[in-house]
Design an enzyme around this catalytic site. Structure first.
Site, PDB file in Angstrom:
ATOM      1  N   LYS A   1      31.373  41.153  38.793  1.00  0.00           N
ATOM      2  CA  LYS A   1      31.292  40.493  39.849  1.00  0.00           C
ATOM      3  C   LYS A   1      31.192  41.328  41.275  1.00  0.00           C
ATOM      4  O   LYS A   1      31.925  42.117  41.073  1.00  0.00           O
ATOM      5  CB  LYS A   1      32.160  39.249  40.180  1.00  0.00           C
TER       6      LYS A   1
ATOM      7  N   SER B   1      32.376  30.282  41.829  1.00  0.00           N
ATOM      8  CA  SER B   1      31.667  31.224  42.514  1.00  0.00           C
ATOM      9  C   SER B   1      31.112  32.228  41.706  1.00  0.00           C
ATOM     10  O   SER B   1      30.191  33.024  42.015  1.00  0.00           O
ATOM     11  CB  SER B   1      32.475  31.734  43.913  1.00  0.00           C
TER      12      SER B   1
ATOM     13  N   SER C   1      36.816  29.738  40.153  1.00  0.00           N
ATOM     14  CA  SER C   1      35.834  30.337  40.297  1.00  0.00           C
ATOM     15  C   SER C   1      35.516  31.201  38.748  1.00  0.00           C
ATOM     16  O   SER C   1      34.194  31.609  38.693  1.00  0.00           O
ATOM     17  CB  SER C   1      35.475  31.297  41.207  1.00  0.00           C
TER      18      SER C   1
HETATM   19  N1  GLN Z   1      35.397  26.923  44.567  1.00  0.00           N
HETATM   20  C1  GLN Z   1      36.545  27.197  45.021  1.00  0.00           C
HETATM   21  C2  GLN Z   1      36.287  27.562  46.425  1.00  0.00           C
HETATM   22  O1  GLN Z   1      35.258  27.421  47.089  1.00  0.00           O
HETATM   23  C3  GLN Z   1      36.963  28.339  44.274  1.00  0.00           C
HETATM   24  C4  GLN Z   1      36.569  29.583  44.510  1.00  0.00           C
HETATM   25  C5  GLN Z   1      37.024  30.678  43.894  1.00  0.00           C
HETATM   26  O2  GLN Z   1      37.651  30.391  43.072  1.00  0.00           O
HETATM   27  N2  GLN Z   1      36.825  31.797  44.209  1.00  0.00           N
HETATM   28  O3  GLN Z   1      36.906  27.998  47.120  1.00  0.00           O
END
Ligand code: GLN
Length: 445
Positions: free
Chosen positions: A47, A122, A146
Site C-alpha cells: 500500500k 482504504s 481498511s
Molecule cells: N474506513 C475507515 C475510515 O475511513 C477506516 C480506514 C482505515 O482503516 N484506514 O477511517
C-alpha cells in the site's frame, strides 16, 4: 514469477487501477539478488502509505507529490530479508481515509469481481492486486477496517494483527492508537507465513510488544471440538443484509456440525463504536497531518507570507475527505469541546474493550460478518459521508480494542459478490484465528 510475467499481469489488470507505481528495474534487481528465505521469490505489493527506500510514497495525495521515501519501513526490511520481491505500490483512499478507494488523487480502484462496484477501502489496490492474482500477498493498513473490508469485498483473506504485533515504523501515521499494518492473501497459510516474517518487537516503534512470534504456518491444524465460538448478538441485528446473513449462518452451521461449540454472546457497547471511532481517528489524524506544511514534504505553494504558504499548500494538497477529517478532529480537540467529545470517546472506548474482555472469558474467538452487505456501486456513497462511515460498523471495534481479526471468504451473495466472515481473537492470540480460519477454509457448506 519473472519480471515479464509480472508486468503482463499488471498491464492486463490496468483498468482496475490497483497500482500507483511499479519499478521494473528495482524488481529485476531484487530477482537477481536471489535472497534465500521463507518468502523467497514471493511477489508482495505494498500500500502506498508504507515507505520503500527510493520509491515514491504518495498516500494517494497531491500533498506528497514529488516525495521519494528515504528509508525502508521495518516490514519492508523484513520482507526483503526473507527473500520477498517488493513488487510495487498500490492505490488507496487518500491517507487511508475511506471505505471505497475512491478518495485518492489517482482515481478509484475497481472491484476485482465486478468492476462496476467499489474495491472497498482504504487498501483497495492491495486487495485487488491479490484477488486478480497479480501478486500472492500484499500489505495494507487497517485503522478501522481498511484491510478486512476490501478483502471481504474482493473475496480474499485480510488480516489485522494485534496492536503492537507488527512495527509501524515507516507506515505513514493516520490515527496512531488504531493503525496497524495488515496482510492480504488468497489463503490462510500464506497470511500466516507472512505474519511470521513481519511480526515482532522493533526499537523504532515503541508500541511494539516483546512477545514470542509463534510459527503460525506450521501450526494450522486443530480439532473443531476444541473451539468454543461466540456470535455477538449486536452484529446480527438490523442493518445486516439477508444475503450476507444467510452465507454467514451457513458457515457457522457447518462449523457447528464439524464439532465446534457455538454460543451467543453480547458486546453491549457496540452501538457506540462508529461514533467513538470517528472522534478518536479524526482527532489523531488532525494532529498527525499537521506535518504536511509545504516545508518538510512534497508539494509547496509559494507565497511571500509564511502562514499564507501553509494555508495554500494544504488547501491545494489535501482532498475533501481529508479536509473533513482534519476539521472534525480539530473541532473535537478544541477547548470547550474536548471533554464532551474526545475525552468521553476515550472513556467509552474503555467500556468497549471491557465488553471484549468479558466475552473472551466465555469463548475462544468471536465470529461476525465483516460487513453488513456486499460491495456497493462505485459513486453510490461519494456524496454521503455518513453512509460511507457506516461501512465500518463491524470492523472498527476491533481497532478500538487493539485486537487481532481476519476476514475470510465465506461464499457469494445472489448478486455474485463475495461475502466475508470475520474472526476475532483475544490480543496476541493470532494463532487461534489462523487455526479457525484454516478450518473454515476447508468446510463444505
Ligand atoms: N474506513 C475507515 C475510515 O475511513 C477506516 C480506514 C482505515 O482503516 N484506514 O477511517
Amino acid at each position: 514469477m519473472t519480471l515479464a510475467e509480472f508486468i503482463e499481469r499488471v498491464d492486463r489488470t490496468k483498468p482496475l487501477n490497483a497500482f500507483i507505481s511499479t519499478d521494473p528495474v528495482d524488481i529485476q534487481k531484487q530477482i537477481d539478488d536471489k535472497i534465500e528465505g521463507p518468502l523467497a521469490g514471493t511477489f508482495v505489493a505494498i500500500k502506498d502509505n508504507i515507505s520503500v527506500l527510493g520509491q515514491p510514497l504518495t498516500c494517494a495525495s497531491h500533498i506528497l507529490e514529488g516525495y521519494t521515501a528515504l528509508y525502508d519501513a521495518t516490514v519492508i526490511k523484513k520482507l526483503k530479508a526473507a527473500g520477498a520481491i517488493i513488487a510495487g505500490k498500490t492505490n488507496m483512499d487518500e491517507f487511508a481515509m475511506g471505505s471505497s478507494s475512491e478518495h485518492g488523487c489517482f482515481g478509484a480502484v475497481k472491484n476485482a469481481i465486478n468492476p462496476e462496484y467499489v474495491a472497498g477501502g482504504s487498501s483497495g489496490g492491495s486487495a485487488v492486486a491479490v484477488a486478480t492474482g497479480v501478486v500472492d500477498v500484499a500489505l495494507g493498513s487497517d485503522t478501522g477496517g481498511s484491510v478486512r473490508q476490501p478483502a471481504c469485498y474482493n473475496g480474499i483473506v485480510g488480516f489485522k494483527p494485534t496492536y503492537g504485533r507488527v512495527s509501524r515504523y515507516g507506515l505513514v501515521a493516520f490515527a496512531s492508537s488504531l493503525d496497524q499494518i495488515g496482510i492480504f492473501s488468497r489463503t490462510v497459510k500464506a497470511c500466516a507465513e507472512t505474519l511470521e516474517v513481519i511480526a515482532g518487537e522493533d526499537r523504532h516503534d515503541a508500541t511494539t510488544v516483546d512477545a514470542i512470534v509463534p510459527a503460525y504456518s506450521k501450526n494450522l491444524e486443530s480439532d473443531p471440538h476444541d473451539w468454543k465460538i461466540g456470535l455477538p448478538v449486536e452484529y446480527f441485528t438490523e442493518g445486516l443484509s439477508d444475503a450476507v446473513k444467510r452465507v454467514i449462518d451457513s458457515k457457522v452451521k457447518a462449523l457447528e456440525t464439524a464439532g465446534a461449540e457455538i454460543v451467543s454472546v453480547s458486546l453491549p457497547h457496540t452501538e457506540y463504536a462508529i461514533g467513538i471511532y470517528y472522534i478518536i481517528a479524526s482527532a489523531e489524524a488532525s494532529s498527525n497531518l499537521a506535518r504536511y506544511d509545504g516545508v518538510r514534504y512534497g508539494l509547496r505553494h509559494e507565497s511571500s507570507d509564511m502562514n499564507e504558504m501553509f494555508t495554500q499548500t494544504r488547501e491545494a494538497g489535501f482532498g475533501s475527505e481529508v479536509k473533513r477529517r482534519i476539521m472534525l478532529g480539530t473541532y473535537v480537540l478544541s477547548s470547550g469541546y474536548y471533554g464532551a467529545y474526545y475525552d468521553k470517546a476515550q472513556r467509552v472506548r474503555r467500556l468497549l474493550r471491557q465488553d471484549f474482555e468479558t466475552a473472551f472469558k466465555q469463548v475462544d474467538a468471536l465470529i461476525t460478518p465483516t460487513t453488513q452487505d456486499t460491495a456497493f456501486k462505485r459513486g453510490e456513497k461519494m456524496n454521503d459521508p455518513l453512509a460511507m462511515y457506516l461501512n465500518d460498523i463491524y470492523t472498527v471495534s476491533v481497532n478500538l480494542a487493539g485486537l487481532p481479526a481476519m476476514s475470510i471468504p465465506a461464499g457469494f451473495a445472489p448478486n455474485g459478490l463475495p461475502v466475508g466472515l470475520q474472526i476475532i481473537a483475544p490480543a496476541f492470540q493470532e494463532e487461534t484465528i489462523f487455526k479457525i480460519g484454516n478450518l473454515i477454509e476447508r468446510l463444505e457448506s
